[in-house]
Design a protein around this motif. Sequence first.
Motif, PDB file in Angstrom:
ATOM      1  N   LYS A 280     -14.601   4.069   2.964  1.00 37.36           N
ATOM      2  CA  LYS A 280     -15.083   3.828   1.675  1.00 37.36           C
ATOM      3  C   LYS A 280     -13.841   3.294   0.892  1.00 37.36           C
ATOM      4  N   LYS A 281     -14.423   2.347   0.030  1.00 38.28           N
ATOM      5  CA  LYS A 281     -13.404   1.613  -0.877  1.00 38.28           C
ATOM      6  C   LYS A 281     -14.034   1.317  -2.318  1.00 38.28           C
TER       7      LYS A 281
ATOM      8  N   THR B   4     -12.774  -0.418  -5.999  1.00 41.47           N
ATOM      9  CA  THR B   4     -11.743  -1.326  -6.559  1.00 41.47           C
ATOM     10  C   THR B   4     -11.889  -1.407  -7.971  1.00 41.47           C
TER      11      THR B   4
ATOM     12  N   SER C   1     -15.642  -4.050  -1.165  1.00 39.86           N
ATOM     13  CA  SER C   1     -15.870  -2.597  -1.702  1.00 39.86           C
ATOM     14  C   SER C   1     -17.300  -2.025  -1.866  1.00 39.86           C
TER      15      SER C   1
ATOM     16  N   ASP D 102       0.755  -1.277  -0.091  1.00 37.55           N
ATOM     17  CA  ASP D 102      -0.067   0.154   0.125  1.00 37.55           C
ATOM     18  C   ASP D 102       0.775   1.215  -0.151  1.00 37.55           C
TER      19      ASP D 102
ATOM     20  N   HIS E 299      -8.701   3.372  -0.885  1.00 34.79           N
ATOM     21  CA  HIS E 299      -9.526   3.574   0.336  1.00 34.79           C
ATOM     22  C   HIS E 299      -9.435   5.019   0.975  1.00 34.79           C
ATOM     23  N   CYS E 300     -10.594   5.533   1.180  1.00 39.22           N
ATOM     24  CA  CYS E 300     -10.952   6.770   2.169  1.00 39.22           C
ATOM     25  C   CYS E 300     -11.980   7.003   2.516  1.00 39.22           C
TER      26      CYS E 300
END
Length: 260
Positions: A134-135, A137, A156, A105, A130-131
């Motif tokens: 929340k994710k 893909t 996700s 990462d 990711h932030c």
Amino acid sequence: MGLKICNLFSGSTGNSTYVASANTQLLIDAGVSAGRIEKAVKVLRGDCQNMAVLVTHRHSDHIAGLSVLAGKYPAMRVYAHERVAPDLVKNGLPQSRVQTFADADFYVGDITVSPLRLSHDVFCVGFGLHCGGKKITYVTDTGFLPDNVLRFASDSDLVLIESNHSPELLMANRSYFYPLKQRILSMRGHLSNEDCAAAVTALARNGVKHFILAHLSKENNYPELAYSVCRAALARAGLTNDVGLEVACADRLGGLMEIV
């Protein structure tokens, strides 16, 4: 705030996707002209000068506009896997402009980026972004999706996934030589509509609620077909009403989706 995503361009003629958090803007790939990307970003009220670009792999439909775009914006950061970066330099991007990563990462502003190796005929990665809990893909340009990729994507909020071709249309296409057809159909080629639909169904069973079908072949697929194959698979699994589904197009912006 979580994440926003908008497909700018997607398909065999060029790919670029916009992702933003409250404090960070990035592009995944820059596979069309710099001018087209600038116009698309302007529509979204984005800022190329302070943007980062994550590169998936070296094929021209993913990097065609990168060198010119980066040349126009000195503050633009370009991130590429250490096995992809040399190809960008060969394509005209100065070595000093490329920030390399391996398989761990890393951070772009307040977005955590998780690289994911895929199965293509050149070295290629997907991304988990990711932030704010929340994710998203991003998975395109892969011949198949093994269990580890599905596990990676299963938590996700949104998955952008390749739905490249109809095998029937591909095999009937007289302009494609047989070796090219075999490459596309191989484990190091591209996902078919049916393969994509199976993956979407598996991920939806695990709770993923939003999908963007992407990287459609210009000659061997069309949006209505990719959508119908995927919707039919979801319906057979009893998941039709639970899943949002959008098809990314080659020649127009998708909707700006906000995940909060």
